[in-house]
Scaffold this motif. Sequence first.
Motif, PDB file in Angstrom:
ATOM      1  N   TYR A 286       0.775  -1.283  -0.084  1.00  0.00           N
ATOM      2  CA  TYR A 286      -0.076   0.078  -0.155  1.00  0.00           C
ATOM      3  C   TYR A 286       0.990   1.157   0.043  1.00  0.00           C
ATOM      4  CZ  TYR A 286      -4.295   2.797   1.109  1.00  0.00           C
ATOM      5  OH  TYR A 286      -5.222   3.445   1.215  1.00  0.00           O
ATOM      6  N   ASP A 287       0.644   2.136  -0.928  1.00  0.00           N
ATOM      7  CA  ASP A 287       1.769   3.503  -0.936  1.00  0.00           C
ATOM      8  C   ASP A 287       0.828   4.531  -1.097  1.00  0.00           C
ATOM      9  OD1 ASP A 287       0.747   3.137  -3.714  1.00  0.00           O
ATOM     10  OD2 ASP A 287       2.682   2.667  -4.550  1.00  0.00           O
TER      11      ASP A 287
ATOM     12  N   ASP B 235      -2.118   4.622  -3.702  1.00  0.00           N
ATOM     13  CA  ASP B 235      -3.097   3.436  -3.305  1.00  0.00           C
ATOM     14  C   ASP B 235      -3.950   4.590  -2.282  1.00  0.00           C
ATOM     15  OD1 ASP B 235      -2.554   1.254  -4.657  1.00  0.00           O
ATOM     16  OD2 ASP B 235      -1.143   0.957  -3.094  1.00  0.00           O
TER      17      ASP B 235
ATOM     18  N   ASP C 171      -8.078   5.384  -2.844  1.00  0.00           N
ATOM     19  CA  ASP C 171      -8.970   5.229  -1.793  1.00  0.00           C
ATOM     20  C   ASP C 171      -9.643   6.573  -1.344  1.00  0.00           C
ATOM     21  OD1 ASP C 171      -9.036   2.463  -1.524  1.00  0.00           O
ATOM     22  OD2 ASP C 171      -7.235   2.395  -0.094  1.00  0.00           O
TER      23      ASP C 171
ATOM     24  N   LEU D 186      -4.124  -5.224   4.957  1.00  0.00           N
ATOM     25  CA  LEU D 186      -5.374  -4.280   5.052  1.00  0.00           C
ATOM     26  C   LEU D 186      -6.726  -5.213   4.810  1.00  0.00           C
ATOM     27  CD1 LEU D 186      -3.984  -1.274   3.043  1.00  0.00           C
ATOM     28  CD2 LEU D 186      -4.580  -1.372   5.808  1.00  0.00           C
TER      29      LEU D 186
ATOM     30  N   VAL E  55     -10.328   1.921   3.398  1.00  0.00           N
ATOM     31  CA  VAL E  55      -9.734   1.070   2.315  1.00  0.00           C
ATOM     32  C   VAL E  55     -11.121   0.567   1.481  1.00  0.00           C
ATOM     33  CG1 VAL E  55      -8.299  -1.065   1.681  1.00  0.00           C
ATOM     34  CG2 VAL E  55      -7.733   0.747   3.704  1.00  0.00           C
TER      35      VAL E  55
ATOM     36  N   ARG F 243      -8.187  -2.915  -2.487  1.00  0.00           N
ATOM     37  CA  ARG F 243      -6.985  -2.894  -1.886  1.00  0.00           C
ATOM     38  C   ARG F 243      -6.859  -3.687  -0.537  1.00  0.00           C
ATOM     39  NH1 ARG F 243      -6.917   0.742  -5.264  1.00  0.00           N
ATOM     40  NH2 ARG F 243      -8.595   1.875  -4.559  1.00  0.00           N
TER      41      ARG F 243
ATOM     42  N   TYR G 198      -3.630  -5.921   0.932  1.00  0.00           N
ATOM     43  CA  TYR G 198      -2.166  -5.379   0.561  1.00  0.00           C
ATOM     44  C   TYR G 198      -1.438  -5.109   1.859  1.00  0.00           C
ATOM     45  CZ  TYR G 198      -3.340  -3.503  -4.029  1.00  0.00           C
ATOM     46  OH  TYR G 198      -3.460  -3.133  -5.340  1.00  0.00           O
TER      47      TYR G 198
ATOM     48  N   PHE H 266       0.614  -3.021   4.583  1.00  0.00           N
ATOM     49  CA  PHE H 266       0.784  -1.529   4.801  1.00  0.00           C
ATOM     50  C   PHE H 266       2.060  -1.251   5.915  1.00  0.00           C
ATOM     51  CE2 PHE H 266      -2.175  -2.585   8.312  1.00  0.00           C
ATOM     52  CZ  PHE H 266      -2.014  -1.612   9.292  1.00  0.00           C
TER      53      PHE H 266
ATOM     54  N   TYR I  26       2.104   3.927   7.733  1.00  0.00           N
ATOM     55  CA  TYR I  26       0.708   4.357   8.264  1.00  0.00           C
ATOM     56  C   TYR I  26       0.165   3.628   9.372  1.00  0.00           C
ATOM     57  CZ  TYR I  26       0.981   4.873   2.856  1.00  0.00           C
ATOM     58  OH  TYR I  26       1.404   5.185   1.694  1.00  0.00           O
TER      59      TYR I  26
END
Length: 194
Positions: A30-31, A34, A38, A60, A77, A81, A84, A86, A90
């Motif tokens: 997750y970046d 993403d 979201d 996630l 989210v 995703r 994913y 994280f 985050y």
Amino acid sequence: MKLQHLVQFEMGTLLSRLTEQPSSPCYSLYDQADLQADFEIRTESTEGKQICTPDSPTLLQEGDIIFSLISGTAVQVCQTRAGYVFSHNYARLYPSKELDNAFLVYLLNNDVGIKRQLITSLQGSSVMKYSLNQLRNLQLSPLPPLEVQQAIGQVDRLQRRITMLKKRVAENEAMLTSYLLNNFQKQCKSNIKD
């Protein structure tokens, strides 16, 4: 009342502690792309970086509330995703039953008092970053009733979706205009040569 009285927090996986092995299960990371998807409630995949590891990273789930310690943005989210990984950039937030998920996202992104608190206590010299402690200690105004929270959260969510759709329409109109102008220019050049 402080946010920590209404929300539990979980930091993401410290990626440097994961063992990477090509033959292991692979997970998408997750970046910020993403997070932006979201935020705009876009469901298409961003297909970013992947990590293959035998370890058990923090994953996630759809509907999770994620706060970016980099940008200071909160999102829920999307299903796309779910699964994913994280990272430690985050934090996942688990609000109590007194606090609606969508309203919490609205508060963290839009409340003037919260934004002021976040900005005044940024950490770092050259690269500013929010901290989990800073997030925990956010002072909240009295909360409206749950039904009002739900209504505000829903309106905020719909407004972000409308904004994204308007942006997409504007981009498509610009591409169409460019295409038509290029074709017109080619036809003019062709007519001049004849």
